[in-house]
Write a protein that holds these residues in place. Sequence first.
Motif, mmCIF file in Angstrom:
data_model
loop_
_atom_site.group_PDB
_atom_site.id
_atom_site.type_symbol
_atom_site.label_atom_id
_atom_site.label_comp_id
_atom_site.label_asym_id
_atom_site.label_seq_id
_atom_site.Cartn_x
_atom_site.Cartn_y
_atom_site.Cartn_z
ATOM 1 N N GLY A 3 -8.399 16.475 0.382
ATOM 2 C CA GLY A 3 -9.654 15.933 -0.135
ATOM 3 C C GLY A 3 -9.559 14.536 -0.687
ATOM 4 O O GLY A 3 -10.570 13.938 -1.055
ATOM 5 N N GLY A 4 -8.345 13.963 -0.757
ATOM 6 C CA GLY A 4 -8.211 12.589 -1.207
ATOM 7 C C GLY A 4 -8.635 11.608 -0.122
ATOM 8 O O GLY A 4 -8.842 11.990 1.029
ATOM 9 N N THR A 5 -8.772 10.358 -0.490
ATOM 10 C CA THR A 5 -9.160 9.327 0.468
ATOM 11 C C THR A 5 -7.960 8.427 0.733
ATOM 12 O O THR A 5 -7.449 7.779 -0.175
ATOM 13 N N VAL A 6 -7.521 8.387 1.996
ATOM 14 C CA VAL A 6 -6.320 7.642 2.346
ATOM 15 C C VAL A 6 -6.651 6.277 2.938
ATOM 16 O O VAL A 6 -5.839 5.358 2.898
ATOM 17 N N ALA A 7 -7.858 6.121 3.477
ATOM 18 C CA ALA A 7 -8.250 4.868 4.131
ATOM 19 C C ALA A 7 -9.761 4.891 4.325
ATOM 20 O O ALA A 7 -10.452 5.807 3.868
ATOM 21 N N ALA A 8 -10.260 3.877 4.998
ATOM 22 C CA ALA A 8 -11.670 3.827 5.379
ATOM 23 C C ALA A 8 -11.785 3.102 6.705
ATOM 24 O O ALA A 8 -10.909 2.310 7.066
ATOM 25 N N SER A 29 0.836 -1.189 0.000
ATOM 26 C CA SER A 29 0.000 0.000 0.000
ATOM 27 C C SER A 29 0.873 1.242 0.000
ATOM 28 O O SER A 29 1.935 1.286 0.621
ATOM 29 N N GLU A 30 0.415 2.298 -0.691
ATOM 30 C CA GLU A 30 1.133 3.560 -0.682
ATOM 31 C C GLU A 30 0.777 4.394 0.546
ATOM 32 O O GLU A 30 1.399 5.424 0.807
ATOM 33 N N ALA A 31 -0.220 3.978 1.304
ATOM 34 C CA ALA A 31 -0.624 4.719 2.494
ATOM 35 C C ALA A 31 0.387 4.504 3.619
ATOM 36 O O ALA A 31 0.989 3.435 3.717
ATOM 37 N N PRO A 32 0.587 5.512 4.478
ATOM 38 C CA PRO A 32 1.501 5.364 5.623
ATOM 39 C C PRO A 32 0.842 4.534 6.714
ATOM 40 O O PRO A 32 0.215 5.056 7.638
ATOM 41 N N LEU A 33 0.983 3.220 6.632
ATOM 42 C CA LEU A 33 0.202 2.317 7.470
ATOM 43 C C LEU A 33 0.469 2.489 8.957
ATOM 44 O O LEU A 33 -0.455 2.492 9.766
ATOM 45 N N ALA A 34 1.746 2.586 9.341
ATOM 46 C CA ALA A 34 2.055 2.696 10.764
ATOM 47 C C ALA A 34 1.450 3.960 11.364
ATOM 48 O O ALA A 34 0.895 3.934 12.465
ATOM 49 N N LEU A 35 1.539 5.064 10.637
ATOM 50 C CA LEU A 35 0.970 6.319 11.131
ATOM 51 C C LEU A 35 -0.553 6.243 11.183
ATOM 52 O O LEU A 35 -1.173 6.664 12.174
ATOM 53 N N LEU A 36 -1.162 5.696 10.153
ATOM 54 C CA LEU A 36 -2.617 5.556 10.151
ATOM 55 C C LEU A 36 -3.087 4.712 11.325
ATOM 56 O O LEU A 36 -4.072 5.045 11.993
ATOM 57 N N ARG A 37 -2.386 3.606 11.579
ATOM 58 C CA ARG A 37 -2.769 2.742 12.691
ATOM 59 C C ARG A 37 -2.673 3.491 14.018
ATOM 60 O O ARG A 37 -3.579 3.425 14.849
ATOM 61 N N ASN A 90 -12.838 -1.521 12.240
ATOM 62 C CA ASN A 90 -11.640 -1.786 11.442
ATOM 63 C C ASN A 90 -11.153 -0.527 10.734
ATOM 64 O O ASN A 90 -11.933 0.387 10.445
ATOM 65 N N LEU A 91 -9.856 -0.543 10.430
ATOM 66 C CA LEU A 91 -9.251 0.437 9.531
ATOM 67 C C LEU A 91 -8.719 -0.333 8.335
ATOM 68 O O LEU A 91 -8.003 -1.325 8.504
ATOM 69 N N VAL A 92 -9.071 0.101 7.123
ATOM 70 C CA VAL A 92 -8.635 -0.599 5.914
ATOM 71 C C VAL A 92 -8.049 0.388 4.923
ATOM 72 O O VAL A 92 -8.346 1.586 4.948
ATOM 73 N N VAL A 93 -7.181 -0.122 4.039
ATOM 74 C CA VAL A 93 -6.618 0.683 2.954
ATOM 75 C C VAL A 93 -6.851 -0.048 1.634
ATOM 76 O O VAL A 93 -7.051 -1.262 1.609
ATOM 77 N N LEU A 94 -6.808 0.713 0.565
ATOM 78 C CA LEU A 94 -6.999 0.154 -0.775
ATOM 79 C C LEU A 94 -5.656 -0.261 -1.352
ATOM 80 O O LEU A 94 -4.709 0.529 -1.399
ATOM 81 N N VAL A 95 -5.565 -1.518 -1.783
ATOM 82 C CA VAL A 95 -4.355 -2.038 -2.426
ATOM 83 C C VAL A 95 -4.798 -2.708 -3.719
ATOM 84 O O VAL A 95 -5.293 -3.838 -3.713
#
Length: 254
Positions: free
Chosen positions: A205-210, A77-85, A104-109
Motif C-alpha cells: 500500500g505504500g507509494t514507490v513512484a508515480a 532515491s531509496e526506490a529500486p530505480l533500475a527495476l522500476l525502469r 514519465n516515471l518519477v520518484v520522490l527524493v
Amino acid sequence: MKNKPSYAIDSVDHALLLAQTLQQEGRLRVTDAAERLGVSPSTAHRLLAMLVYRDFAERTADRKYVPGRMLRPARVSEAPLALLRRVALPHLRALTDRLGESTNLVVLVGAEVRFVTTVECTQPLRVGDRVGQSLPAHLASGGKMMLAALPPGDVEALYDGSGEVDLPRLRRELALVRKRGFAVNDQLTETGVTAIGAAVRTASGGTVAAISMAMPTARFDRRRLQGWVVELSTTAALIERDFADATRPDTATA
C-alpha cells in the motif's frame, strides 16, 4: 518547452546520460550502460572510458563504474530505480502509443521528484525527454501524488521553515489529490506544459513512484481529463502488478 535540439550530438548526449545515471544510481556495468543507451558494449565501454578520463567516473577492481570526483554528490532515491525502469518502460511505451503524448516515471527524493525514464511521443510539438532532471515535488503532478501518500508529519518535516511553500494550502491540495486519485500540474513548473500524474503503489500500500503524462498546454482539454486519468490509473496498476511479481521473494532468489 524543452525539447531535444534538432542538431543534437548523440555521443555527447549518451555520455551526459551515463554521467546522470552514475550520479543517481551509483554503479554501472558496461552491459548496463549499453542496454540503457541502446548501443553496443564496445561503444558503451568507449563512452565510460572518456568519463573516467575526465574524472566523471572511476573504474573499480570488479570492472564496474562509479561516480568520479567531478560529479557532485546527489541525494540518492531509496526506490529500486533500475527495476522500476525495467518494469515500467513497456507499459509507458504502450500508454504513449495509445495517447500520443509523452509519459514519465518519477520518484520522490526529498522535496523533489526525479525523472527515472521518459517515453517521448512522435508529435512534432511534444514534451521532451526529462531523464535525470528534478522538479519541486509540491508542484509536479507525480510529486503531488507521492506527497499525498506520506503521513502529514513527514510532509511538514519536508517543508517546515520553507518560505516558498504555503503549508496550509499544500495540505488542502494534497487532501484533494488523495480524494481524486490524480494530480495536475498546469504550467506550474514550465510555461506551456501541462501534466497529469498517478501513483505507483507497492503490494503493502505504500507509494514507490508515480507516472505522468505531459503535453503542450495547447492540447490539454479538461473534457478529456477523466479518460486520461483512467488510462494512467490502468497503466499504474499494470506496473504495480509487474513490480510486485519482480519483488516477490521467490522471484528475487530464483
